[in-house]
Design an enzyme around this catalytic site. Structure first.
Site, PDB file in Angstrom:
ATOM      1  N   ARG A 171       0.491  -0.912   0.400  1.00 33.17           N
ATOM      2  CA  ARG A 171      -0.201   0.164   0.082  1.00 33.17           C
ATOM      3  C   ARG A 171       0.817   0.969  -0.163  1.00 33.17           C
ATOM      4  NH1 ARG A 171      -1.547   2.375   4.826  1.00 33.17           N
ATOM      5  NH2 ARG A 171       0.510   1.594   6.329  1.00 33.17           N
ATOM      6  N   ARG A 175      -2.028  10.684   2.454  1.00 31.41           N
ATOM      7  CA  ARG A 175      -3.104  12.099   3.285  1.00 31.41           C
ATOM      8  C   ARG A 175      -3.612  12.842   2.939  1.00 31.41           C
ATOM      9  NH1 ARG A 175       1.722  13.361   7.308  1.00 31.41           N
ATOM     10  NH2 ARG A 175       1.816  11.047   8.104  1.00 31.41           N
ATOM     11  N   ARG A 250      20.421  -5.231   1.055  1.00 31.66           N
ATOM     12  CA  ARG A 250      21.299  -4.202   0.171  1.00 31.66           C
ATOM     13  C   ARG A 250      22.727  -3.131   0.722  1.00 31.66           C
ATOM     14  NH1 ARG A 250      21.404  -3.258  -5.015  1.00 31.66           N
ATOM     15  NH2 ARG A 250      20.311  -1.251  -5.384  1.00 31.66           N
ATOM     16  N   ARG A 281      19.166  10.108  -1.821  1.00 36.14           N
ATOM     17  CA  ARG A 281      19.170  10.941  -1.210  1.00 36.14           C
ATOM     18  C   ARG A 281      20.708  12.148  -0.532  1.00 36.14           C
ATOM     19  NH1 ARG A 281      16.614   8.726   3.989  1.00 36.14           N
ATOM     20  NH2 ARG A 281      18.657   6.820   4.967  1.00 36.14           N
ATOM     21  N   GLU A 301      23.848   9.678   0.153  1.00 34.45           N
ATOM     22  CA  GLU A 301      23.427   8.587  -0.650  1.00 34.45           C
ATOM     23  C   GLU A 301      23.564   7.787  -1.495  1.00 34.45           C
ATOM     24  OE1 GLU A 301      21.004   7.616   3.728  1.00 34.45           O
ATOM     25  OE2 GLU A 301      20.111   6.462   2.531  1.00 34.45           O
ATOM     26  N   TYR A 349      14.951  -6.294   9.341  1.00 35.96           N
ATOM     27  CA  TYR A 349      15.171  -5.056   9.344  1.00 35.96           C
ATOM     28  C   TYR A 349      14.451  -4.789  10.514  1.00 35.96           C
ATOM     29  CZ  TYR A 349      15.138  -0.134   9.083  1.00 35.96           C
ATOM     30  OH  TYR A 349      15.144   1.254   9.705  1.00 35.96           O
ATOM     31  N   ASP A 351      13.790  -1.064  13.305  1.00 38.64           N
ATOM     32  CA  ASP A 351      13.892   0.107  13.480  1.00 38.64           C
ATOM     33  C   ASP A 351      14.184   0.485  15.493  1.00 38.64           C
ATOM     34  OD1 ASP A 351      13.620   1.426  11.073  1.00 38.64           O
ATOM     35  OD2 ASP A 351      11.483   1.513  11.614  1.00 38.64           O
TER      36      ASP A 351
HETATM   37  P1  FDA Z   1      24.290  -2.928  14.232  1.00 36.51           P
HETATM   38  O1  FDA Z   1      24.468  -3.461  13.077  1.00 36.51           O
HETATM   39  O2  FDA Z   1      23.596  -1.529  14.668  1.00 36.51           O
HETATM   40  O3  FDA Z   1      25.271  -3.902  15.603  1.00 36.51           O
HETATM   41  C1  FDA Z   1      25.775  -4.448  15.011  1.00 36.51           C
HETATM   42  C2  FDA Z   1      26.930  -4.921  15.577  1.00 36.51           C
HETATM   43  O4  FDA Z   1      27.753  -5.827  15.932  1.00 36.51           O
HETATM   44  C3  FDA Z   1      27.851  -3.867  14.517  1.00 36.51           C
HETATM   45  O5  FDA Z   1      28.236  -2.321  15.693  1.00 36.51           O
HETATM   46  C4  FDA Z   1      29.064  -4.121  13.653  1.00 36.51           C
HETATM   47  O6  FDA Z   1      30.429  -3.866  13.590  1.00 36.51           O
HETATM   48  C5  FDA Z   1      29.436  -5.775  15.105  1.00 36.51           C
HETATM   49  N1  FDA Z   1      29.813  -6.794  14.437  1.00 36.51           N
HETATM   50  C6  FDA Z   1      28.839  -7.934  13.429  1.00 36.51           C
HETATM   51  N2  FDA Z   1      30.085  -8.777  13.363  1.00 36.51           N
HETATM   52  C7  FDA Z   1      30.704  -9.270  14.100  1.00 36.51           C
HETATM   53  C8  FDA Z   1      32.066  -9.863  14.964  1.00 36.51           C
HETATM   54  N3  FDA Z   1      31.932 -10.814  13.597  1.00 36.51           N
HETATM   55  N4  FDA Z   1      32.105  -9.016  15.753  1.00 36.51           N
HETATM   56  C9  FDA Z   1      32.755  -8.216  16.633  1.00 36.51           C
HETATM   57  N5  FDA Z   1      31.737  -7.282  16.088  1.00 36.51           N
HETATM   58  C10 FDA Z   1      30.795  -7.415  15.214  1.00 36.51           C
HETATM   59  N6  FDA Z   1      15.937   2.892  12.932  1.00 36.51           N
HETATM   60  C11 FDA Z   1      14.980   3.801  13.225  1.00 36.51           C
HETATM   61  O7  FDA Z   1      14.249   3.915  14.282  1.00 36.51           O
HETATM   62  N7  FDA Z   1      15.239   5.807  12.179  1.00 36.51           N
HETATM   63  C12 FDA Z   1      15.924   4.945  11.679  1.00 36.51           C
HETATM   64  O8  FDA Z   1      15.585   6.793  11.321  1.00 36.51           O
HETATM   65  C13 FDA Z   1      16.720   4.374  11.012  1.00 36.51           C
HETATM   66  N8  FDA Z   1      17.109   4.556  10.112  1.00 36.51           N
HETATM   67  C14 FDA Z   1      18.553   3.997   9.467  1.00 36.51           C
HETATM   68  C15 FDA Z   1      18.553   3.763   8.294  1.00 36.51           C
HETATM   69  C16 FDA Z   1      20.062   2.961   7.422  1.00 36.51           C
HETATM   70  C17 FDA Z   1      20.854   3.557   6.420  1.00 36.51           C
HETATM   71  C18 FDA Z   1      19.769   2.032   8.051  1.00 36.51           C
HETATM   72  C19 FDA Z   1      20.530   0.494   7.318  1.00 36.51           C
HETATM   73  C20 FDA Z   1      18.950   1.401   9.338  1.00 36.51           C
HETATM   74  C21 FDA Z   1      18.237   2.479  10.076  1.00 36.51           C
HETATM   75  N9  FDA Z   1      17.974   2.061  11.469  1.00 36.51           N
HETATM   76  C22 FDA Z   1      17.104   2.986  12.234  1.00 36.51           C
HETATM   77  C23 FDA Z   1      17.814   0.239  11.409  1.00 36.51           C
HETATM   78  C24 FDA Z   1      19.024   0.685  12.772  1.00 36.51           C
HETATM   79  O9  FDA Z   1      20.247   1.405  12.388  1.00 36.51           O
HETATM   80  C25 FDA Z   1      18.577  -0.802  13.961  1.00 36.51           C
HETATM   81  O10 FDA Z   1      17.946  -1.168  14.056  1.00 36.51           O
HETATM   82  C26 FDA Z   1      20.014  -1.047  15.152  1.00 36.51           C
HETATM   83  O11 FDA Z   1      21.070   0.084  14.100  1.00 36.51           O
HETATM   84  C27 FDA Z   1      20.377  -1.876  14.926  1.00 36.51           C
HETATM   85  O12 FDA Z   1      20.914  -2.381  15.963  1.00 36.51           O
HETATM   86  P2  FDA Z   1      21.975  -3.766  16.229  1.00 36.51           P
HETATM   87  O13 FDA Z   1      22.322  -4.135  17.778  1.00 36.51           O
HETATM   88  O14 FDA Z   1      20.580  -5.089  15.872  1.00 36.51           O
HETATM   89  O15 FDA Z   1      23.012  -3.973  14.497  1.00 36.51           O
END
Ligand code: FDA
Length: 368
Positions: A171, A175, A250, A281, A301, A349, A351
């Site tokens: 969808r 608005r 991606r 963007r 980006e 994914y 947030d």
């Molecule tokens: P995250 O990836 O942050 O942390 C995982 C960590 O593990 C990383 O630091 C990584 O380096 C580490 N790691 C991985 N493998 C490892 C290894 N083998 N050894 C040691 N360390 C390791 N959300 C929202 O609410 N509002 C928003 O506006 C946005 N905007 C947004 C933009 C973009 C471009 C993205 C990609 C995502 C968002 N998000 C968002 C989502 C947000 O980024 C997300 O919810 C959190 O960062 C997720 O946290 P995690 O801890 O799951 O992963």
């Protein structure tokens, strides 16, 4: 010191878990492969501006408990996300609302806007959309599709809209008010001073030891031997040596510049919806905190197909990848001393408010 937990990854999931564990008296070792803590919410101060290094992050939620939880670690401002779209120099408000419709067609009332969309949907006469292009046109008509959806979506996915499956767009929020607030959630804002302070506070307990520049896979066998319980927030397929194949993502490439001017684009987020512009963007970071520094920092980006070694930003939850993930998730269930969490551990994914909720729920289950 001996530890009760090893947390792999200092992002929001791992840090929330570590914080909760110390409240129960547990000792936690956190390892992070990057040179800094915070995962993708990390912000870096450049020219006095908090730069969202891994993409724009706006905190939003409807859940008062999660809002109160995150507010323990920082004061939030009243930022409201109101992105705009630039299509060949024409500016449109997002999400699609009365301001957008007025600019597109000169209509001024909700009734006129509804009639215009209905007229275009009828003209297109698409009953059973077979791809994303047909789906979008059947929902909002040709004008919105061509100016605001087509180019952006094709850049995002790296494929023509007519070759993308229709289900990607179930969808399209339309608005009929003059309201540019992108999110419908009750709570929204940006932490004054950036996001990194949140993670710093979460990990500040003397019961936590943090080591950056430490990749779990450099010493996997020893970590598994030395730590009774592990919270793993890295890629789940890597943990299991890609035995069922690689999960796809991606990726994005960020190009950041410091400009010798006060205000570059007048808004934090500007989407470029023409396919000819290679980026999707431009973020101007100072506007997230209403900054008035003499310089400004902008980030372009560029979407990118993920290859091994790239940052895995968005899981591609199509049928193939979900099936592969299901097999890894089954293996994960057989290892109850390891909690797989976060966007990479769950291949989902999330947030920020969702990742905090998931970490709190994992902590509750594990620690109570
Ligand atoms: P995250 O990836 O942050 O942390 C995982 C960590 O593990 C990383 O630091 C990584 O380096 C580490 N790691 C991985 N493998 C490892 C290894 N083998 N050894 C040691 N360390 C390791 N959300 C929202 O609410 N509002 C928003 O506006 C946005 N905007 C947004 C933009 C973009 C471009 C993205 C990609 C995502 C968002 N998000 C968002 C989502 C947000 O980024 C997300 O919810 C959190 O960062 C997720 O946290 P995690 O801890 O799951 O992963």
């Amino acid at each position: 010191m001996s530890f009760d937990y090893l947390v792999v990854g200092s992002g929001l999931f791992g840090s929330t878990f570590a914080y909760e564990a110390t409240k129960k008296g547990k000792r936690v070792k956190v390892i992070e492969k990057r040179a800094h803590i915070g995962g993708n919410i990390y912000t870096e101060n450049i020219a006095g501006i908090n730069v969202h290094k891994y993409g724009a992050h706006i905190f939003h939620t409807n859940d008062k408990e999660i809002w109160d939880y995150i507010n323990q670690f920082a004061e939030f401002n009243r930022y409201t996300n109101s992105p705009i779209a630039n299509f060949r120099g024409e500016i449109y408000n997002l999400p699609f609302n009365m301001n957008t419709f007025h600019k597109l067609w000169g209509v001024t009332t909700p009734e006129e806007a509804k009639a215009k969309i209905e007229e275009q949907r009828k003209e297109a006469n698409i009953e059973n959309p077979t791809n994303l292009e047909e789906q979008a046109i059947s929902l909002v008509g040709i004008d919105i599709y061509e100016k605001l959806i087509k180019g952006y979506t094709e850049k995002q996915w790296g494929r023509k809209a007519s070759e993308l499956p229709a289900f990607i767009i179930k969808r399209l929020p339309v608005r009929f008010t003059y309201d540019n607030n992108y999110f419908n959630d009750r709570y929204q804002g940006i932490p004054i001073g950036g996001y990194t302070q949140i993670i710093e506070k979460m990990l500040s307990s003397e019961k936590i030891e943090v080591e950056v520049n430490k990749d779990f896979f450099a010493n996997k066998a020893e970590y598994l031997k030395d730590y009774p319980r592990i919270v793993y927030t890295g890629m789940i397929d890597q943990f299991f040596d890609y035995q069922f194949g690689q999960l796809e993502y991606r990726s994005l490439q960020f190009e950041t510049s410091v400009l010798e001017q006060e205000n570059y684009q007048g808004n934090a987020v500007v989407n470029y919806t023409d396919a000819k512009i290679p980026y999707t963007r431009i973020i101007e970071h100072k506007h997230f905190e209403f900054g008035n520094q003499p310089k400004t920092v902008i980030t372009r980006e560029y979407p990118k197909t993920w290859e091994m070694g790239d940052e895995p930003y968005y899981p591609m939850n199509d049928t193939r990848n979900n099936e592969i993930f299901r097999q890894y998730a089954k293996l994960a269930e057989e290892q109850p001393h390891i909690i797989f969490g976060g966007r990479l551990g769950m291949y989902k994914y999330y947030d920020m408010h969702q990742v905090i909720a998931a970490a709190l729920s994992a902590a509750k289950k594990e620690l109570n």
